[in-house]
Design a protein around this motif. Structure first.
Motif, short mmCIF file in Angstrom:
data_model
loop_
_atom_site.label_atom_id
_atom_site.label_comp_id
_atom_site.label_asym_id
_atom_site.label_seq_id
_atom_site.Cartn_x
_atom_site.Cartn_y
_atom_site.Cartn_z
N GLU A 35 -10.61 -4.58 10.03
CA GLU A 35 -11.04 -3.20 9.78
C GLU A 35 -11.02 -2.88 8.27
OE1 GLU A 35 -8.07 -0.05 10.78
OE2 GLU A 35 -6.99 -1.76 11.60
N ASP A 36 -11.71 -1.82 7.94
CA ASP A 36 -11.92 -1.48 6.53
C ASP A 36 -10.74 -0.67 5.99
OD1 ASP A 36 -12.79 -0.69 4.09
OD2 ASP A 36 -14.80 -0.11 4.79
N TYR A 37 -9.81 -1.37 5.37
CA TYR A 37 -8.58 -0.71 4.93
C TYR A 37 -8.78 0.30 3.81
CZ TYR A 37 -3.85 -0.02 3.21
OH TYR A 37 -2.69 0.53 2.78
N PRO A 38 -9.51 -0.03 2.76
CA PRO A 38 -9.67 0.94 1.67
C PRO A 38 -10.22 2.28 2.15
CG PRO A 38 -10.46 -1.20 0.96
CD PRO A 38 -10.16 -1.31 2.43
N ARG A 39 -11.14 2.23 3.13
CA ARG A 39 -11.70 3.47 3.65
C ARG A 39 -10.61 4.34 4.28
NH1 ARG A 39 -16.86 4.03 4.78
NH2 ARG A 39 -17.00 3.00 2.79
N ARG A 85 -12.37 -7.12 -1.43
CA ARG A 85 -12.03 -5.88 -0.77
C ARG A 85 -10.68 -6.07 -0.10
NH1 ARG A 85 -14.55 -1.22 -0.10
NH2 ARG A 85 -14.35 -0.05 1.83
N LEU A 86 -9.75 -5.21 -0.41
CA LEU A 86 -8.39 -5.32 0.12
C LEU A 86 -8.40 -5.20 1.63
CD1 LEU A 86 -5.43 -5.49 -0.92
CD2 LEU A 86 -5.35 -3.00 -0.66
N LEU A 87 -7.68 -6.14 2.29
CA LEU A 87 -7.48 -6.03 3.74
C LEU A 87 -6.12 -5.36 3.98
CD1 LEU A 87 -8.80 -9.58 4.70
CD2 LEU A 87 -10.00 -7.40 4.91
N ALA A 88 -5.96 -4.82 5.18
CA ALA A 88 -4.74 -4.04 5.46
C ALA A 88 -3.50 -4.89 5.22
CB ALA A 88 -4.77 -3.55 6.89
N PRO A 89 -2.51 -4.35 4.48
CA PRO A 89 -1.26 -5.09 4.28
C PRO A 89 -0.55 -5.20 5.63
CG PRO A 89 -1.42 -3.12 2.86
CD PRO A 89 -2.48 -3.01 3.89
N GLN A 142 -10.92 -9.69 1.37
CA GLN A 142 -12.15 -10.28 1.86
C GLN A 142 -13.04 -10.53 0.65
OE1 GLN A 142 -14.44 -7.50 4.11
NE2 GLN A 142 -16.30 -8.72 3.79
N ASP A 196 -10.82 0.11 -5.10
CA ASP A 196 -11.13 1.30 -4.29
C ASP A 196 -9.87 2.06 -3.91
OD1 ASP A 196 -13.78 0.74 -4.43
OD2 ASP A 196 -13.87 -0.26 -2.47
N VAL A 197 -8.89 1.28 -3.44
CA VAL A 197 -7.63 1.90 -3.03
C VAL A 197 -6.94 2.53 -4.25
CG1 VAL A 197 -5.32 1.40 -2.19
CG2 VAL A 197 -7.30 0.44 -1.03
#
Lengths: 497, 532
Positions: free
Chosen positions: B212-216, A190-194, A177, A237-238
């Motif tokens: 949804e906020d994946y890194p979190r 910001r990484l979105l869920a793979p 995002q 962040d990840v």
């Protein structure tokens, strides 16, 4: 989680070793001790050196280590097994290490998940090794480590780690995002869920009015670098979370390796001394604000390790509780230097949690140890011997603080006795009054006699004896200095006659 | 210091037309608008001996200051300009005004950097974004400075001038429009939401839909490892320009997704292409002259050392220094947590030469440096290390310090000394300051006495101000124009270095170097060292 085998609590990482080490190490022949403990292992050598020379911990920590060391003497295989796994972890880390990629979170993320995947089986082994010896462990420190390995390295948690490792391989690239952001700030990604492939990926971009795309030319290195940069910002962040985990486990294994190495090194020394049938004991340690030093059968471990295993070294009994100055005079070759070195070595060993070369010993902790030995040759061409001695004492004064210990071996003997004694007296007086414990070997009669005349309760005068037949006993006795012709000997030596 | 009159050059006035009524503020360093002295690019000859090279190197270390060096190399004698600078600096010593200037200077630096970056952009929308960025930072910086300067109520001609200039400038219609439009456009562009997928060199941009906020989620799993070890070893966010090239291609695609918004941005940038005012721009650079110096002396002051604004005399040749000290030494000691010893100097009537004698390591050289520095710093319009200073500005400062490296030159040390001193005597005028340090010290005593007397006599005949550090007691009482200054020895402890230099007869007291005391391992010192 941490091993907590050296300290029962978190401590700030040990800083640089004190700068007086070089001279102290050679004066006390520390290398002999360290080499015996290392038994040829370079890592052991570095480790024991670091721990023995580090600022000493509090007495309760010393006892904590003594108990773990007692467990180690009983359960050497347990320590060897754990050490073996820790070494394996080091190998794993050599293959996947990412510490140099701090500015590249994307690459670090990849490195971290591979490292985590490799660590998990090793963590499982630690869990199992500890479980096997659970019933034989006596020390508080090792019991605590056992409990930590059983609760925090559970099978469930190790599996959870593996699930994330799989997801984070980002097989379909990174979708992030983004907003263009505030003026003057970098864009936010910001990484979105793979996610697994979905309908969206099936519509060709060219046909969509909601999507545009471009391709970086195959040889556009700068372009790929820029992509990496964006990717990096998106995964930062990840990557931080995963790298912290990997870092933490890496730190855990490194600490475990270091801490086990220390105890295994003690085991080596124990074996060496046992072979020579020399006594060792666990000392009773007092805090640095007390003045305690008493021992029976105290011997110089360095001399013992260098001598033929069949010949016995002489132990000394000494009662120097509440003494701030121990001044040793007497015959040359009478064991003065050996006693001085043995005292320094025992002090260092005692306050890092080791056993000591004595039948019994109690001592207060000294927060720093300094040596001022007469140098045999003048290393500097333009500074006179005496000035060189003074300068070295001045360098010690730069660093020494109350609660420290100073070992002097024939200090200020390179000038005449009156001058040397006067300077020595001022140094000793200043040091002891400032709270530094001084052990001073000298043949300057004027100096020693001055302290004898002072008659202070805080001064212990020892003398190296010659037997009636003129042979050396190597025993020190509680005696004032003898007014003899030491001055002439000194003269002959200093002036090279 | 050069005695030749300074030719002046005028710089074009590029300030916004329509501001003609504003105060004639032009420069924070020079009082006369339109007049700026020539660039001096080499450091003066006395710089090294006076350790002023160390001072300037230190105070320009962490700054973009190449443009400042000429100002430090150019001492002035124009009293009006020196007062203009002293007053400006006094204003800058007030925390409120100082904070305003610091903030402003920092923001201007960023604005300039981003502006320069914008001009290098390849893609139009990317360039607009950077231009807008620079403009926004600039307008904000100027606006805030105008407000804060008003509140800070400056006293100096320089800063009241600047305040008035800014007040007119920020109320101009073009500035107001730039500020309002800039903010509106920025917020609009900044909020545009999209997603970008990066997969092996292919970049795909789409409009964003909620997820949804994946890194979190990942962080939650690894939380148990985080607490203890999260000590500042987080990954760096890579610097902006690195990704600029591709990021700007992304912006072009986002612009295709949102064409209306980006057209508005382009129009704004075109309207405000010439946004930076020349006077304001120069102010931001020049004010660093004062700031760098004030920052340099701050640690010295924090040790309780005093600086003062010297009273500069145009006529009287007297010299009065109270509580003076070597600024370079004070800075060094301040870093070590120590204070420097201060000294007083009073010269009146026809007294012209300070002859400094006393033990080695007694502070004589430092004392001589202090006097040279004092005159130089005063001629820059800066505050000086002392509590009260009155001095006459010399036309030039000459130094001759004993240097070991001279030994290696072809001429003998003595010959070199004589050549150099001869040169100084040729160039110096009655208004010069000459500092001689241990000149002829490498000569036989009888020669040294003879030469020292001769040279000093010649200096005195010139009528110049002379500081002469020497071991030759006889020079101290050569005649009525010489004043004897002695590095004081503590009678109870001859090797204690007091660093006090007082006006008294030279007594030739030998410096008995008791080695143990020299090294501070005698009882008293040693005990103090251990327990301190």
């Amino acid at each position: 989680m941490k091993p907590y085998l050296l300290f029962p609590i978190d401590v700030i990482a040990q800083g640089a070793l004190p700068t007086n080490l070089e001279s102290m190490s050679s004066d006390l022949e520390l290398d002999v001790l360290f080499n015996a403990m290392a038994a040829g292992d370079r890592f052991f050598y570095t480790t024991v050196r670091q721990i023995v020379l580090a600022a000493p911990p509090e007495p309760d920590v010393i006892r904590y280590r003594q108990h773990i060391l007692q467990d180690c003497l009983q359960l050497p295989e347990l320590f060897r097994d754990i050490y073996r796994v820790a070494v394996e972890a080091l190998e794993v880390q050599r293959q996947h290490y990412f510490g140099f990629m701090r500015s590249n979170p994307g690459a670090a993320l990849t490195g971290s998940i591979h490292l985590l995947a490799a660590y998990v089986p090793l963590l499982r082994q630690i869990h199992q090794i500890m479980a096997k010896s659970a019933s034989e462990i006596r020390s508080e420190g090792l019991k605590r480590f056992l409990a930590a390995t059983q609760s925090e390295l559970s099978e469930d948690y190790l599996n959870e780690i593996m699930t994330h490792v799989h997801d984070l391989e980002l097989r379909r690239g990174a979708t992030m995002q983004a907003t263009i952001g505030q003026v003057g700030k970098p864009m936010h990604y910001r990484l979105l869920a793979p996610k697994p492939a979905g309908w969206r990926d099936l519509v060709p971009v060219a046909l969509s009015r909601d999507a545009y795309s471009f391709e970086i030319a195959p040889r556009d290195d700068a372009g790929f670098q820029a992509l990496d940069n964006m990717h990096n910002r998106g995964v930062v962040d990840v990557a931080n979370a995963v790298a912290h985990a990997a870092d933490h486990i890496r730190a855990f294994f490194n600490a475990l390796r270091t801490e086990c190495a220390f105890y295994l090194a003690c085991l080596h020394l124990h074996h060496e001394l046992a072979t020579r049938e020399l006594p060792v004991c666990f000392p009773d340690m007092y805090s640095s604000d007390q003045l305690v030093f008493s021992a029976t059968g105290l011997y110089d471990v360095s001399l013992a390790l260098q001598m033929d295993p069949t010949s016995r070294v002489v132990g000394n009994d000494i009662a120097a509780d509440s003494k701030s100055l121990i001044m040793i005079t007497g015959a040359n070759q009478g064991g003065k230097s050996t006693f001085l070195r043995g005292t320094g070595l025992a002090q260092l060993m005692a306050q890092c949690g080791m056993f000591v070369p004595a039948s019994s010993l109690r001592a207060n902790i000294v927060t720093g140890l300094f040596t001022h030995y007469k140098r045999e040759e003048d290393t500097s061409m333009n500074v006179g011997k005496f000035e060189e001695e003074v300068r070295r004492m001045s360098e010690i004064a730069d660093q020494i603080t109350p609660g420290n210990m100073l070992l002097c071996n024939e200090s200020f003997a390179s000038t005449n006795e009156r001058e040397g004694s006067e300077i020595g007296r001022q140094v000793v007086q200043a040091m002891t009054e400032a709270g530094v414990k001084v052990v001073y070997v000298t043949h300057l009669y004027d100096l020693a006699h001055g302290f004898e005349m002072q008659g202070s309760d805080n001064v212990l005068l020892l003398r190296a004896e010659r037997g009636d037949d003129g042979t050396h006993t190597f025993k020190l006795t509680e005696n004032p200095p003898l007014a003899t012709s030491f001055g002439r000997d000194l003269y002959a030596r200093i002036f090279g006659a | 210091m050069q005695s030749s009159p300074s030719p002046t050059v005028s710089i074009p006035n590029e300030s916004t037309p329509g501001l003609a009524d504003a105060a004639p503020f032009e420069s924070v360093l020079f009082v006369h608008p339109g007049e700026i002295a020539p660039n001096v690019e080499r450091e003066p000859a006395c710089f090294h001996d006076l350790n002023l090279d160390l001072v300037v190197a230190d105070l320009t270390r962490d700054r973009e200051t190449s443009h400042l060096l000429p100002f430090f190399y150019q001492p002035l004698r124009d009293i009006e300009t020196l007062h203009y600078r002293q007053d400006a600096q006094r204003d800058l010593e007030r925390s409120e005004l100082r904070a305003a200037i610091d903030r402003f200077a920092a923001r201007m630096e960023v604005a300039e950097r981003h502006h320069a970056f914008a001009l290098k952009q390849e893609f139009p929308h990317g360039r607009d974004r950077w231009l807008h960025d620079a403009m926004t930072i600039y307008t904000d910086a100027v606006q805030v400075l105008a407000d804060q300067l008003h509140d800070a109520a400056p006293n100096s001609l320089a800063f009241t001038g600047l305040r008035n200039y800014l007040s007119t400038y920020v109320n101009s219609a073009s500035f107001v429009a730039m500020a309002i439009d800039g903010q509106k456009v920025g917020e609009m562009i900044g909020a545009i939401p999209y997603t970008v997928n990066i997969n092996n060199g292919r970049v795909t941009v789409r409009k964003y839909e909620e997820e949804e906020d994946y890194p979190r989620e990942v962080e939650r799993t690894f939380d148990r490892f985080k607490e203890e070890d999260a000590t500042g070893d987080a990954f760096d966010n890579p610097p902006i320009p690195d990704a600029g090239y591709v990021e700007n291609r992304v912006v072009e695609l986002v612009a295709q997704l949102f064409p209306v918004e980006f057209a508005e941005l382009a129009a704004f940038c075109q309207r405000n292409a010439q946004f930076m005012d020349a006077v304001i721009h120069r102010f931001a650079r020049d004010v660093q002259f004062y700031l760098s110096y004030l920052d340099y002396i701050a640690p010295i002051r924090s040790r309780g050392m005093t600086f003062c604004y010297p009273e500069i005399s145009g006529l009287s040749r007297g010299l009065e220094i109270n509580g003076g000290y070597d600024i370079a030494l004070a800075a060094k000691l301040a870093r070590e947590g120590k204070r420097v010893v201060t000294n007083d100097v009073h010269l009146s009537g026809h007294e012209r030469a300070l002859v400094v004698t006393g033990p080695n390591q007694g502070g004589k050289t430092t004392f001589a440096r202090m006097i040279g520095q004092m005159h130089y710093l005063a001629a820059l319009g800066l505050c000086v290390p002392g509590t009260l200073v009155r001095l006459f500005l010399p036309d030039q400062i000459f130094c001759h310090f004993d240097q070991e490296e001279r030994v290696s030159t072809l001429r003998s040390g003595l010959e070199n000394d004589l050549m150099r001193v001869h040169g100084i005597l040729d160039e110096a005028t009655a208004e010069s300051l000459v500092v001689l340090n241990e000149t002829f010290s490498s000569t036989m005593l009888s020669d040294a006495v003879y030469l020292g007397k001769e040279i000093l006599q010649r200096m005195l005949e010139k009528g110049l101000l002379c500081v002469y550090v020497t071991f030759i007691d006889e020079l101290a009482s050569l005649n009525d124009a010489t004043v004897s200054m002695v590095a004081v020895v503590d009678p109870d402890d001859p090797s204690r270095r007091t660093f006090s230099i007082v006006r008294r007869e030279a007594d030739g007291l030998a410096y008995a170097a008791a080695i143990s005391k020299k090294y501070g391992i005698d009882y008293e010192h040693l005990k103090a060292r251990i327990t301190s």
